[in-house]
Design an enzyme around this catalytic site. Sequence first.
Site, PDB file in Angstrom:
ATOM      1  N   ARG A 199       0.830  -1.200   0.000  1.00  0.00           N
ATOM      2  CA  ARG A 199       0.000   0.000   0.000  1.00  0.00           C
ATOM      3  C   ARG A 199       0.871   1.259   0.000  1.00  0.00           C
ATOM      4  O   ARG A 199       0.569   2.230  -0.702  1.00  0.00           O
ATOM      5  CB  ARG A 199      -0.911   0.003   1.230  1.00  0.00           C
ATOM      6  CG  ARG A 199      -1.749   1.264   1.351  1.00  0.00           C
ATOM      7  CD  ARG A 199      -2.638   1.227   2.579  1.00  0.00           C
ATOM      8  NE  ARG A 199      -3.507   2.388   2.631  1.00  0.00           N
ATOM      9  CZ  ARG A 199      -4.524   2.531   3.479  1.00  0.00           C
ATOM     10  NH1 ARG A 199      -4.783   1.575   4.354  1.00  0.00           N
ATOM     11  NH2 ARG A 199      -5.277   3.609   3.465  1.00  0.00           N
ATOM     12  N   ASN A 207     -10.805  -4.150  -1.134  1.00  0.00           N
ATOM     13  CA  ASN A 207     -10.670  -3.121  -2.164  1.00  0.00           C
ATOM     14  C   ASN A 207      -9.742  -3.546  -3.288  1.00  0.00           C
ATOM     15  O   ASN A 207      -8.827  -4.340  -3.074  1.00  0.00           O
ATOM     16  CB  ASN A 207     -10.122  -1.836  -1.527  1.00  0.00           C
ATOM     17  CG  ASN A 207     -11.199  -1.053  -0.804  1.00  0.00           C
ATOM     18  OD1 ASN A 207     -12.325  -0.976  -1.260  1.00  0.00           O
ATOM     19  ND2 ASN A 207     -10.855  -0.477   0.332  1.00  0.00           N
ATOM     20  N   CYS A 214     -19.351  -1.869   0.923  1.00  0.00           N
ATOM     21  CA  CYS A 214     -18.503  -0.724   1.270  1.00  0.00           C
ATOM     22  C   CYS A 214     -19.189   0.033   2.400  1.00  0.00           C
ATOM     23  O   CYS A 214     -20.417  -0.004   2.531  1.00  0.00           O
ATOM     24  CB  CYS A 214     -18.307   0.183   0.054  1.00  0.00           C
ATOM     25  SG  CYS A 214     -17.250   1.616   0.348  1.00  0.00           S
ATOM     26  N   HIS A 223     -16.708   3.757  -4.527  1.00  0.00           N
ATOM     27  CA  HIS A 223     -15.831   4.921  -4.328  1.00  0.00           C
ATOM     28  C   HIS A 223     -16.029   5.993  -5.395  1.00  0.00           C
ATOM     29  O   HIS A 223     -15.155   6.830  -5.611  1.00  0.00           O
ATOM     30  CB  HIS A 223     -14.348   4.498  -4.246  1.00  0.00           C
ATOM     31  CG  HIS A 223     -14.023   3.775  -2.983  1.00  0.00           C
ATOM     32  ND1 HIS A 223     -12.739   3.381  -2.658  1.00  0.00           N
ATOM     33  CD2 HIS A 223     -14.818   3.357  -1.943  1.00  0.00           C
ATOM     34  CE1 HIS A 223     -12.759   2.761  -1.491  1.00  0.00           C
ATOM     35  NE2 HIS A 223     -14.012   2.729  -1.045  1.00  0.00           N
ATOM     36  N   TYR A 243     -14.468  10.186  -1.768  1.00  0.00           N
ATOM     37  CA  TYR A 243     -13.503   9.847  -2.818  1.00  0.00           C
ATOM     38  C   TYR A 243     -13.610  10.740  -4.043  1.00  0.00           C
ATOM     39  O   TYR A 243     -12.707  10.745  -4.876  1.00  0.00           O
ATOM     40  CB  TYR A 243     -13.666   8.371  -3.215  1.00  0.00           C
ATOM     41  CG  TYR A 243     -13.232   7.438  -2.121  1.00  0.00           C
ATOM     42  CD1 TYR A 243     -11.918   6.993  -2.035  1.00  0.00           C
ATOM     43  CD2 TYR A 243     -14.128   7.014  -1.145  1.00  0.00           C
ATOM     44  CE1 TYR A 243     -11.515   6.146  -1.016  1.00  0.00           C
ATOM     45  CE2 TYR A 243     -13.735   6.177  -0.111  1.00  0.00           C
ATOM     46  CZ  TYR A 243     -12.420   5.750  -0.059  1.00  0.00           C
ATOM     47  OH  TYR A 243     -12.017   4.926   0.963  1.00  0.00           O
TER      48      TYR A 243
END
Length: 427
Positions: A92, A146, A166, A196, A246
Site C-alpha cells: 500500500r 478493495n 462498502c 468509491h 472519494y
Amino acid sequence: MNVTLAVVGGGSTYTPELVDGLARLRDTLPVDELILVDPAAERLAPVGAFARRLLRAQDHPAKVTTTADLDGAVERADAVLLQLRVGGQAARAQDEAWPLECGCVGQETTGAGGLAKALRTVPVVLDIAERVRRRNPDAWIIDFTNPVGIVTRALLQAGHKALGLCNVAIHLQRTFAELLGTQPDELHLDHYGLNHLTWELAVRQGGPDGPDLLPGLLDAHAARLAEHLRLPQPVLERLGVVPSYYLRYFYAHDQVVDDMRNKPSRASEVAALEAQLLAMYEDPALTRKPELLAKRGGAFYSEAAVALAASLLGGGPETGTGSVQVVNVRNDSTLPFLPDDAVVEVPARITAAGARPLPAPPVDPLYAGLIAHVAAYEDLALDAAVRGGRDRVARALLAHPLVGQYDRAEALTDRLLAHNTAHLAWL
C-alpha cells in the site's frame, strides 16, 4: 437461524470492529461460530484472543476459531467475508508513493495505485472463491476487499455467489442522521454510482418513497458536510447533492497531489496504528474495543456486514420481504448508460435469493459521464488483472480519467510493474 461466518483476512487489526458488531447485533445475526482465517500467525493469534475476550465480555456464546486452513474453514461456513490485503501495508505504501512521481494521486483504490491493488488482488480472490465453490457452493461470499467494484465484478463474471460491500453509504447515513437529529434507520439514501464514485441524490425520510430531506440538509449544514468531505462548500452548493469522500480525488486532484507530497502517507499512519493495536490486543485485560480502532478506517463496517449477512441468510428485521441496503451488484440495466455486466453501488432489496437493485432515478450527465468513464476503466482493469500483460495495464491507465495522457500512462505502467514483481505471476 444459527450461523457460522468465516473471515478471510481474519488477522486484520480491524477484525475486532466486526466482532464487536456481532456481539451488539446478536438478535439480527445470531452467530454460533466465527472462523478467522489468516496465514499470518503473528497477527491472527492476538486478534483471535482479543475476539474471544470481546465476546465473553458481552456474554455472547459464539465460538472463535483461528486457522490458516482456508478449505476447512469455508467448508462449514454459511457466509465467507473477504477482507484481505495482498502485499500488506508495504505494498500500500508503494501504491501511494510512485503515482506521485508522475503527478497523479497516490491512493490505494483510485487511479494507478488502485489498479496496482486490483492486479495483485483479483487473482488471489478468484482462487479463494473457486475453493469456496468446490467446498461449499451454497455459501455467500461478501467482499469488503478493495477495490470492491473491480473485485466484485471479477467474482460475478466468474459465476460466484457474491456481493460487494462498502461502508461509505452507511457512514454517510449516520452522518446525516446526526445532523437531522433522527435515527439512521429512518433515512433511505438514493446512493448511486460505482464503488468509491457515488453521489447521494436524495436523503429520504422513512423509506425509498419518502420525502427528500437533502435540500434542507444542504441549506442548514453545507459547511459541516463540506468539511467532512474535504471539499469547498461552493462545490456542494453547485452540485446540490452529496458526493462521497472519494470524489475529492477527481474534483480537487491537483490539490490532493500537492497535499500528499507534503505529508506522511496514509499507509505509514495505518502501519503505526496497527502496531499499536496489535500490542493492545496482546493485553489479556483488554475486553472492550479500544478507541484507537476508530482511527483505523472502515467506520460502521460491522453494522453493514451484519445486516447484509442476516438478510442473505434468511434473517434480519424484514424477513421474507427482505431489507434495502446499499451493495455492489451487477448492473442489469439499473443505470441504463452502463453495460449490464458492470458492477454498480446502489440500494438493493436483499433476500436469501440475493440482491435486486431498486429502480434508479435519472442520473445527471455531470455524474453519469464520470461513472461511464470509470466503468470503462474498470472493465480494462479487470481484463489486465485476469489476463495479464503490459499492454493491458497501459490501456487501463490510459482510460482512467485521473491519468489519461499517453506519456503519463506509459511511465505509470513501468513503475507499477517494477513495484509489483513479487505479486504478479505473469511478470
